[in-house]
Write a protein that holds these residues in place. Structure first.
Motif, PDB file in Angstrom:
ATOM      1  N   LEU A 141      -2.647  70.006 -59.399  1.00 54.78           N
ATOM      2  CA  LEU A 141      -1.401  70.713 -59.689  1.00 54.78           C
ATOM      3  C   LEU A 141      -0.170  70.031 -59.099  1.00 54.78           C
ATOM      4  O   LEU A 141       0.913  70.605 -59.143  1.00 54.78           O
ATOM      5  CB  LEU A 141      -1.501  72.149 -59.160  1.00 54.78           C
ATOM      6  CG  LEU A 141      -2.607  73.005 -59.783  1.00 54.78           C
ATOM      7  CD1 LEU A 141      -2.744  74.325 -59.041  1.00 54.78           C
ATOM      8  CD2 LEU A 141      -2.333  73.253 -61.252  1.00 54.78           C
ATOM      9  N   THR A 144       3.691  70.392 -60.306  1.00 57.47           N
ATOM     10  CA  THR A 144       3.860  71.537 -61.212  1.00 57.47           C
ATOM     11  C   THR A 144       4.568  72.713 -60.547  1.00 57.47           C
ATOM     12  O   THR A 144       5.010  73.630 -61.224  1.00 57.47           O
ATOM     13  CB  THR A 144       2.495  72.026 -61.730  1.00 57.47           C
ATOM     14  OG1 THR A 144       1.733  72.555 -60.623  1.00 57.47           O
ATOM     15  CG2 THR A 144       1.723  70.898 -62.386  1.00 57.47           C
ATOM     16  N   MET A 152      -1.042  79.488 -61.150  1.00 55.79           N
ATOM     17  CA  MET A 152      -0.797  78.906 -62.465  1.00 55.79           C
ATOM     18  C   MET A 152      -0.337  79.975 -63.446  1.00 55.79           C
ATOM     19  O   MET A 152      -0.923  81.055 -63.509  1.00 55.79           O
ATOM     20  CB  MET A 152      -2.064  78.232 -63.011  1.00 55.79           C
ATOM     21  CG  MET A 152      -2.533  77.030 -62.221  1.00 55.79           C
ATOM     22  SD  MET A 152      -3.810  76.057 -63.074  1.00 55.79           S
ATOM     23  CE  MET A 152      -5.164  77.257 -63.171  1.00 55.79           C
ATOM     24  N   ARG A 160      -4.579  72.884 -67.584  1.00 50.66           N
ATOM     25  CA  ARG A 160      -5.310  72.300 -66.462  1.00 50.66           C
ATOM     26  C   ARG A 160      -6.729  72.860 -66.308  1.00 50.66           C
ATOM     27  O   ARG A 160      -7.383  72.546 -65.320  1.00 50.66           O
ATOM     28  CB  ARG A 160      -4.532  72.531 -65.161  1.00 50.66           C
ATOM     29  CG  ARG A 160      -3.139  71.904 -65.172  1.00 50.66           C
ATOM     30  CD  ARG A 160      -3.194  70.397 -65.404  1.00 50.66           C
ATOM     31  NE  ARG A 160      -1.896  69.820 -65.656  1.00 50.66           N
ATOM     32  CZ  ARG A 160      -1.145  69.244 -64.725  1.00 50.66           C
ATOM     33  NH1 ARG A 160      -1.572  69.189 -63.483  1.00 50.66           N
ATOM     34  NH2 ARG A 160       0.026  68.717 -65.045  1.00 50.66           N
TER      35      ARG A 160
END
Length: 225
Positions: A141, A144, A152, A160
Motif C-alpha cells: 500500500l 496510497t 483500503m 490490491r
C-alpha cells in the motif's frame, strides 16, 4: 448532545479499540449512530448551521448473547419470537459494516480446567506472524495513503486484492447463490487479503476466501434471525 458538542466514546477511542459489551442492550439510536463513523472514520455532529467532525477511526469490538435470558441452550426459556426480536436489535445495515462476526459456543467446565484444551499457539509466534503481515501490507500500500488492509477504500480494495482464478470463481458463485452487498463484497475481499497475508501468501486462495466468507455468513445469519 447539548449545544456544544463534545467527543463521544467512539472519538475518545480514535486509533484504539472500543469494546461494547451487551451490544443489543444499547439504544437503537446509539447503535445506528455507529454506522457513519464505522464507514468513514469520522463522527459528524450537526448543530444549527454548524457541522463538526470528530476523528473516529476505531476498531469496534462488540459482544452479545444469543437471546435475552443468556442461559445455555438447554436451560433457555426464550421463544423463537423473543430470540428473533433480540437479534433484530442489531440492524442489517449496522452488521454490514462489521467485517467479522463470530458465533461462539459455551465452553464446558472440563475445558476450563488447568492442563486441558490442547496447546494453543504462543503469543510470541502470533506476534511474529502479525508483524510480517503488517509489513507486507505496508509494502503493498506504499504511496496510497492507507497503512493496512482495513484502511483500503472500495477502489483500492479491488485493485490490491489479487485473487487466484479458483478464488475468483468461488466469489462469483457465492454472489450468484446468496448475493453480498457491495459493502459486504469489499469487506470479504479485505478480510481474505488479511487472511492471505497472515499465511504469507501473495494471492488470495480459495481457503483464504472460505475463511472470510464464513465470518461474513455470521453477519448474515444474525441479520436474518
Amino acid at each position: 448532545g447539548g449545544s456544544s458538542p463534545r467527543p463521544g466514546e467512539i472519538s475518545l477511542a480514535h486509533r484504539g479499540v472500543l469494546f461494547l459489551d451487551e451490544l443489543p442492550e444499547l439504544s437503537r439510536t446509539a447503535l445506528e449512530a455507529l454506522r457513519q463513523p464505522l464507514e468513514s472514520g469520522w463522527a459528524e455532529i450537526v448543530r444549527g448551521q454548524r457541522s463538526i467532525l470528530f476523528p473516529a477511526a476505531t476498531m469496534l469490538v462488540g459482544a452479545c448473547n444469543a437471546c435475552p435470558c443468556a442461559r445455555s441452550r438447554e436451560e433457555c426459556t426464550c421463544t423463537e419470537g423473543e430470540r428473533a426480536r433480540y437479534a433484530r436489535r442489531l440492524s442489517g445495515p449496522l452488521l454490514d459494516r462489521i467485517d467479522i462476526v463470530c458465533m461462539l459456543e459455551p465452553v464446558s467446565s472440563s475445558m476450563l480446567a488447568p492442563g486441558t484444551g490442547g496447546s494453543p499457539e504462543d503469543s510470541a509466534s502470533v506476534r511474529e506472524r502479525v508483524l510480517l503481515a503488517r509489513e507486507a501490507q505496508r509494502r503493498r500500500l506504499r504511496g496510497t495513503g492507507a497503512l493496512c488492509n482495513a484502511a483500503m477504500d472500495a477502489r483500492l480494495t479491488r485493485r490490491r486484492s489479487r485473487l487466484a482464478p479458483a478464488a475468483r470463481t468461488q466469489l462469483f458463485e457465492r454472489g450468484a447463490g446468496r448475493p453480498l452487498t457491495a459493502r459486504g463484497h469489499d469487506g470479504v475481499l479485505r478480510l481474505a487479503r488479511t487472511v492471505a497475508d497472515l499465511a504469507g501468501r501473495e494471492r488470495i486462495e480459495p481457503a483464504h476466501l472460505d475463511e472470510a466468507l464464513a465470518f461474513r455468513s455470521g453477519a448474515t445469519a444474525a441479520a436474518v434471525a
